[in-house]
Design an enzyme around this catalytic site. Structure first.
Site, PDB file in Angstrom:
ATOM      1  N   GLY A 152       0.912  -1.324  -0.072  1.00 53.76           N
ATOM      2  CA  GLY A 152      -0.049  -0.137   0.014  1.00 53.76           C
ATOM      3  C   GLY A 152       0.821   1.290  -0.024  1.00 53.76           C
ATOM      4  O   GLY A 152       0.459   2.194  -0.762  1.00 53.76           O
ATOM      5  N   CYS A 191       4.092  -8.594   1.915  1.00 51.78           N
ATOM      6  CA  CYS A 191       3.794  -9.519   0.772  1.00 51.78           C
ATOM      7  C   CYS A 191       5.029  -9.981  -0.227  1.00 51.78           C
ATOM      8  O   CYS A 191       5.280 -11.219  -0.707  1.00 51.78           O
ATOM      9  CB  CYS A 191       2.658  -8.833  -0.302  1.00 51.78           C
ATOM     10  SG  CYS A 191       2.509  -9.766  -1.821  1.00 51.78           S
ATOM     11  N   CYS A 244       3.036 -13.433   0.361  1.00 47.44           N
ATOM     12  CA  CYS A 244       2.650 -13.931  -0.816  1.00 47.44           C
ATOM     13  C   CYS A 244       3.475 -14.387  -1.602  1.00 47.44           C
ATOM     14  O   CYS A 244       3.549 -15.523  -2.017  1.00 47.44           O
ATOM     15  CB  CYS A 244       1.603 -12.933  -1.491  1.00 47.44           C
ATOM     16  SG  CYS A 244       0.940 -11.529  -0.592  1.00 47.44           S
ATOM     17  N   LYS A 302       5.874 -17.243  -0.401  1.00 45.89           N
ATOM     18  CA  LYS A 302       5.115 -18.373  -0.008  1.00 45.89           C
ATOM     19  C   LYS A 302       4.720 -19.108  -1.393  1.00 45.89           C
ATOM     20  O   LYS A 302       4.676 -20.292  -1.583  1.00 45.89           O
ATOM     21  CB  LYS A 302       3.939 -17.833   0.685  1.00 45.89           C
ATOM     22  CG  LYS A 302       2.906 -18.894   1.102  1.00 45.89           C
ATOM     23  CD  LYS A 302       1.819 -19.091   0.031  1.00 45.89           C
ATOM     24  CE  LYS A 302       1.103 -17.964  -0.748  1.00 45.89           C
ATOM     25  NZ  LYS A 302       0.189 -17.276  -0.026  1.00 45.89           N
ATOM     26  N   GLY A 320      -3.530 -22.725  14.355  1.00 45.78           N
ATOM     27  CA  GLY A 320      -4.411 -21.882  13.468  1.00 45.78           C
ATOM     28  C   GLY A 320      -5.112 -22.573  12.310  1.00 45.78           C
ATOM     29  O   GLY A 320      -4.602 -23.663  11.861  1.00 45.78           O
ATOM     30  N   TYR A 358      -5.670 -19.148   6.475  1.00 47.74           N
ATOM     31  CA  TYR A 358      -4.935 -18.957   5.203  1.00 47.74           C
ATOM     32  C   TYR A 358      -3.513 -19.575   5.420  1.00 47.74           C
ATOM     33  O   TYR A 358      -3.173 -20.434   4.689  1.00 47.74           O
ATOM     34  CB  TYR A 358      -4.566 -17.778   4.889  1.00 47.74           C
ATOM     35  CG  TYR A 358      -5.704 -16.841   4.119  1.00 47.74           C
ATOM     36  CD1 TYR A 358      -5.984 -16.690   2.785  1.00 47.74           C
ATOM     37  CD2 TYR A 358      -6.791 -16.355   4.890  1.00 47.74           C
ATOM     38  CE1 TYR A 358      -7.142 -15.990   2.119  1.00 47.74           C
ATOM     39  CE2 TYR A 358      -7.919 -15.881   4.369  1.00 47.74           C
ATOM     40  CZ  TYR A 358      -7.916 -15.797   2.972  1.00 47.74           C
ATOM     41  OH  TYR A 358      -8.940 -15.063   2.295  1.00 47.74           O
ATOM     42  N   GLU A 365      -1.930 -23.107   4.156  1.00 47.14           N
ATOM     43  CA  GLU A 365      -0.790 -23.189   3.221  1.00 47.14           C
ATOM     44  C   GLU A 365       0.460 -23.670   3.588  1.00 47.14           C
ATOM     45  O   GLU A 365       1.136 -24.523   2.733  1.00 47.14           O
ATOM     46  CB  GLU A 365      -0.796 -21.507   2.661  1.00 47.14           C
ATOM     47  CG  GLU A 365      -1.751 -20.978   1.968  1.00 47.14           C
ATOM     48  CD  GLU A 365      -1.785 -19.565   1.615  1.00 47.14           C
ATOM     49  OE1 GLU A 365      -0.885 -18.877   2.193  1.00 47.14           O
ATOM     50  OE2 GLU A 365      -2.633 -18.999   0.715  1.00 47.14           O
ATOM     51  N   ARG A 413     -12.549 -20.553   8.234  1.00 49.76           N
ATOM     52  CA  ARG A 413     -13.916 -19.883   8.644  1.00 49.76           C
ATOM     53  C   ARG A 413     -14.200 -18.664   7.734  1.00 49.76           C
ATOM     54  O   ARG A 413     -13.076 -17.841   7.270  1.00 49.76           O
ATOM     55  CB  ARG A 413     -13.998 -19.039   9.935  1.00 49.76           C
ATOM     56  CG  ARG A 413     -15.072 -18.509  10.503  1.00 49.76           C
ATOM     57  CD  ARG A 413     -14.731 -17.511  11.714  1.00 49.76           C
ATOM     58  NE  ARG A 413     -14.279 -18.497  12.879  1.00 49.76           N
ATOM     59  CZ  ARG A 413     -15.163 -19.504  13.701  1.00 49.76           C
ATOM     60  NH1 ARG A 413     -16.232 -19.608  13.459  1.00 49.76           N
ATOM     61  NH2 ARG A 413     -14.191 -20.094  14.708  1.00 49.76           N
ATOM     62  N   HIS A 425     -12.749 -27.170 -24.252  1.00 50.17           N
ATOM     63  CA  HIS A 425     -12.593 -28.668 -24.016  1.00 50.17           C
ATOM     64  C   HIS A 425     -11.281 -29.210 -24.319  1.00 50.17           C
ATOM     65  O   HIS A 425     -10.818 -28.851 -25.530  1.00 50.17           O
ATOM     66  CB  HIS A 425     -13.839 -29.069 -24.557  1.00 50.17           C
ATOM     67  CG  HIS A 425     -13.967 -30.724 -24.071  1.00 50.17           C
ATOM     68  ND1 HIS A 425     -14.422 -30.991 -22.863  1.00 50.17           N
ATOM     69  CD2 HIS A 425     -13.740 -31.992 -24.745  1.00 50.17           C
ATOM     70  CE1 HIS A 425     -14.411 -32.401 -22.818  1.00 50.17           C
ATOM     71  NE2 HIS A 425     -13.871 -32.836 -23.934  1.00 50.17           N
ATOM     72  N   GLU A 439     -14.135 -25.189 -17.804  1.00 49.73           N
ATOM     73  CA  GLU A 439     -15.264 -25.617 -18.679  1.00 49.73           C
ATOM     74  C   GLU A 439     -16.540 -25.960 -17.648  1.00 49.73           C
ATOM     75  O   GLU A 439     -17.707 -25.645 -18.025  1.00 49.73           O
ATOM     76  CB  GLU A 439     -15.312 -26.360 -19.927  1.00 49.73           C
ATOM     77  CG  GLU A 439     -15.048 -27.989 -19.380  1.00 49.73           C
ATOM     78  CD  GLU A 439     -14.930 -28.768 -20.497  1.00 49.73           C
ATOM     79  OE1 GLU A 439     -15.519 -28.482 -21.534  1.00 49.73           O
ATOM     80  OE2 GLU A 439     -14.037 -29.764 -20.431  1.00 49.73           O
TER      81      GLU A 439
HETATM   82  P1  NDP Z   1      -6.660 -15.997   9.454  1.00 50.89           P
HETATM   83  O1  NDP Z   1      -7.416 -15.281   9.814  1.00 50.89           O
HETATM   84  O2  NDP Z   1      -6.774 -16.883   8.228  1.00 50.89           O
HETATM   85  O3  NDP Z   1      -6.871 -17.610  10.489  1.00 50.89           O
HETATM   86  C1  NDP Z   1      -6.567 -17.219  12.076  1.00 50.89           C
HETATM   87  C2  NDP Z   1      -6.790 -18.597  12.544  1.00 50.89           C
HETATM   88  O4  NDP Z   1      -6.286 -18.679  13.930  1.00 50.89           O
HETATM   89  C3  NDP Z   1      -8.071 -18.931  12.691  1.00 50.89           C
HETATM   90  O5  NDP Z   1      -8.342 -20.387  12.411  1.00 50.89           O
HETATM   91  C4  NDP Z   1      -8.567 -18.713  13.997  1.00 50.89           C
HETATM   92  O6  NDP Z   1      -9.814 -19.472  14.534  1.00 50.89           O
HETATM   93  C5  NDP Z   1      -7.320 -18.892  14.738  1.00 50.89           C
HETATM   94  N1  NDP Z   1      -7.262 -17.974  15.704  1.00 50.89           N
HETATM   95  C6  NDP Z   1      -7.528 -16.464  15.854  1.00 50.89           C
HETATM   96  N2  NDP Z   1      -7.065 -15.935  16.783  1.00 50.89           N
HETATM   97  C7  NDP Z   1      -6.730 -16.814  17.623  1.00 50.89           C
HETATM   98  C8  NDP Z   1      -6.218 -16.776  18.879  1.00 50.89           C
HETATM   99  N3  NDP Z   1      -6.125 -15.716  19.587  1.00 50.89           N
HETATM  100  N4  NDP Z   1      -5.744 -17.804  19.494  1.00 50.89           N
HETATM  101  C9  NDP Z   1      -5.752 -18.908  18.859  1.00 50.89           C
HETATM  102  N5  NDP Z   1      -6.081 -19.138  17.494  1.00 50.89           N
HETATM  103  C10 NDP Z   1      -6.416 -17.848  16.904  1.00 50.89           C
HETATM  104  O7  NDP Z   1      -5.111 -15.820   9.788  1.00 50.89           O
HETATM  105  P2  NDP Z   1      -3.694 -16.162   9.140  1.00 50.89           P
HETATM  106  O8  NDP Z   1      -2.784 -15.900  10.460  1.00 50.89           O
HETATM  107  O9  NDP Z   1      -3.782 -17.559   8.898  1.00 50.89           O
HETATM  108  O10 NDP Z   1      -3.581 -15.134   8.213  1.00 50.89           O
HETATM  109  C11 NDP Z   1      -3.624 -13.628   8.218  1.00 50.89           C
HETATM  110  C12 NDP Z   1      -4.133 -12.916   7.252  1.00 50.89           C
HETATM  111  O11 NDP Z   1      -3.178 -12.827   6.285  1.00 50.89           O
HETATM  112  C13 NDP Z   1      -5.314 -13.696   6.680  1.00 50.89           C
HETATM  113  O12 NDP Z   1      -6.603 -13.139   7.367  1.00 50.89           O
HETATM  114  C14 NDP Z   1      -5.401 -13.034   5.404  1.00 50.89           C
HETATM  115  O13 NDP Z   1      -5.925 -11.908   5.135  1.00 50.89           O
HETATM  116  C15 NDP Z   1      -3.865 -12.692   5.023  1.00 50.89           C
HETATM  117  N6  NDP Z   1      -3.197 -13.930   4.341  1.00 50.89           N
HETATM  118  C16 NDP Z   1      -3.687 -14.163   2.941  1.00 50.89           C
HETATM  119  C17 NDP Z   1      -3.159 -15.265   2.051  1.00 50.89           C
HETATM  120  C18 NDP Z   1      -3.800 -15.172   0.594  1.00 50.89           C
HETATM  121  O14 NDP Z   1      -4.342 -14.381   0.331  1.00 50.89           O
HETATM  122  N7  NDP Z   1      -3.701 -16.503   0.214  1.00 50.89           N
HETATM  123  C19 NDP Z   1      -2.171 -16.089   2.582  1.00 50.89           C
HETATM  124  C20 NDP Z   1      -1.697 -15.659   3.997  1.00 50.89           C
HETATM  125  C21 NDP Z   1      -2.234 -14.733   4.622  1.00 50.89           C
HETATM  126  P3  NDP Z   1     -11.000 -19.707  14.131  1.00 50.89           P
HETATM  127  O15 NDP Z   1     -11.404 -21.071  13.394  1.00 50.89           O
HETATM  128  O16 NDP Z   1     -11.646 -19.386  15.555  1.00 50.89           O
HETATM  129  O17 NDP Z   1     -11.475 -18.679  13.086  1.00 50.89           O
END
Ligand code: NDP
Length: 450
Positions: A17, A44, A49, A52, A176, A179, A183, A206, A439, A444
């Protein structure tokens, strides 16, 4: 522009940004400076990104080389050299960092490679002690991994460190279910680690459509990834041999070689001096902004992850662009449209989505039609790989408009980028039906839903 200030714009943070905003503002004629305390390019490019995705490519060879025999190829003595991939990726990151720096300097942007703190009205002080003033200040400091609070959390790594590991861990626990967890679970699993994912809730990813989440879970289990749900850390203890003893709620103590947390990311606001000028922050520590990325202080703006709107690079870039055009471009201020943002999870196989999930559509629209294609891609059939793709289209029954597309399968993100245009443009199921298929492709399926 106000000549009483050293710069027209001072940007704090040279990530996606901040770089876009600085470069475009400079192109509009503004005198711009940017401060970056780590490396130009931000999360990123440096530790997100981009590297990764390179690891995802590297990881996928494990399956491709395995599948190759079904396509007639004999590959003897294959082996994987983590250090070679790791170093190659890091070299490319350094190359990209150079390109980003060059872009800034080509546009006449002054780069301060040090930390900046707001120390007064229109005033920023750099780590070196230099004080500079600016008519506008843009905060683009991004976010960092959240590390839950538990005894022994100093022994865990985050995705930041995962790119630099000396070796691939034999057993890795990833906390966690979002994402990053999914990944990196895919990456480490393909590289031969025994991977365990532990999430605090009973789900993964989620926010994504339930059918896709279930499919990824099922495929991941088949690939040998283990899942523990409703599991939070009680403690982590480092053993004499360097391994980690981990106790999760509801689980017996287990030994891992590495523990990585991927439990969300928190905005970087500490030590910025926001309180000095009264910039308002929200409950999650995010800088509160309006649709035009304006904070409550009229000359201070914020874009990207630090605002915790949609934590995705292309969104931060658009916010930076809109800010620069609106403030320095002489156009009517415009806001970024945060609706219908497509997204992808680069798991094995990847997921991609745009618009409403089936559940969201039912709640919001009432009457919806759902079309589904559950198929084994031709390549997987030949490779005797029992891994099925799933595509879903969610349609507003009242007007035939497509309100969501959800896919899991090879190349889903590549296919989604084009499909997302149609959803964003408000096309109907009939428009898709009217389009002739290419095809044989996987994509498709999108125009053949019955
Ligand atoms: P996410 O928000 O995707 O997932 C966080 C996970 O951690 C969820 O499963 C959540 O549980 C759990 N969680 C959240 N808070 C806590 C806590 N306090 N204690 C324990 N567990 C917790 O976060 P990520 O870290 O994976 O990624 C961060 C952000 O980075 C993403 O939201 C995304 O926007 C970005 N990102 C995007 C990518 C892409 O576009 N391909 C790749 C990597 C990152 P619950 O099941 O309760 O939700």
């Amino acid at each position: 522009m106000a000549e009483q200030y050293d710069f027209d714009l001072f940007t704090i943070g040279a990530g996606s940004g901040g770089v876009r905003a600085s470069r475009v503002a400079a192109a509009h004629g503004a005198r711009v400076a940017v401060a970056e305390e780590y490396r130009v390019g931000g999360t990123c490019v440096i530790r997100g990104c981009v590297p990764k995705k390179m690891l995802v490519y590297g990881a996928h060879f494990a399956e491709d080389l395995e599948d190759a025999k079904h396509f007639g190829w004999n590959i003897e003595g294959k082996s994987f050299d983590w250090a070679r991939l790791r170093d190659h990726v890091q070299n490319d990151v350094t190359r990209l960092e150079g390109l980003y720096s060059q872009t800034l300097s080509n546009h006449g942007v002054t780069v301060f490679e040090e930390r900046a703190t707001i120390t007064g009205d229109h005033e920023v002080t750099l780590a070196s002690g230099k004080v500079v003033t600016a008519n506008y200040i843009l905060i683009a400091t991004g976010a960092r991994p959240h590390i839950p609070d538990f005894p022994g959390n100093e022994h865990v790594i985050t995705s930041n460190e995962a790119f630099h590991l000396a070796e691939i861990p034999r057993r890795i626990l990833i906390a966690g279910g979002g994402y990053i967890a999914n990944e990196f679970a895919g990456i480490f699993n393909e590289f031969g680690s025994k991977v365990t994912i532990a999430n605090r809730s009973d789900t993964i990813l989620r926010g994504y459509d339930e059918a896709l989440r279930d499919r990824l879970l099922q495929i991941s289990l088949t690939k040998g990834i283990e899942f523990c749900f409703m599991a939070e850390f009680e403690y982590v203890e480092k053993q004499d041999d360097g391994t980690l003893k981990v106790k999760l709620t509801g689980q017996d103590e287990r030994i891992f070689d590495c523990v990585m947390v991927a439990t969300g990311r928190v905005p970087n606001i500490e030590g910025l001096g926001l309180e000095t000028i009264g910039v308002q922050c929200g409950k999650r520590g995010e800088i509160v902004v309006d649709a035009f990325s304006r904070t409550n202080v009229d000359y201070v703006y914020a874009v990207g992850d630090v605002t915790d709107r949609v934590q995705l690079t292309p969104v931060a870039i658009r916010e930076g662009q809109a800010f620069a055009d609106s403030v320095f471009g002489g156009v009517e201020p415009y806001a970024v449209d945060h609706s219908c943002v497509p997204s992808a999870v680069f798991s094995h196989p990847p997921i991609a989505a745009v618009g409403m999930t089936e559940g969201e559509a039912r709640n919001r629209l009432g009457s919806v039609k759902v079309y589904q294609a559950d198929f084994r891609p031709m390549k997987n059939v030949v490779a005797a790989r029992n891994e099925r793709s799933l595509y879903k289209m969610v349609v507003d029954a009242a007007n035939d408009r497509i309100v969501g597309i959800h896919m899991i399968g090879p190349e889903a993100p590549e296919i989604m980028q084009a499909a997302a245009i149609a959803v964003k443009a408000g096309l109907t199921k009939a428009d898709f039906d009217a389009t002739v298929a290419i095809h044989p492709t996987m994509a498709e399926e999108l125009v053949l839903f019955k």
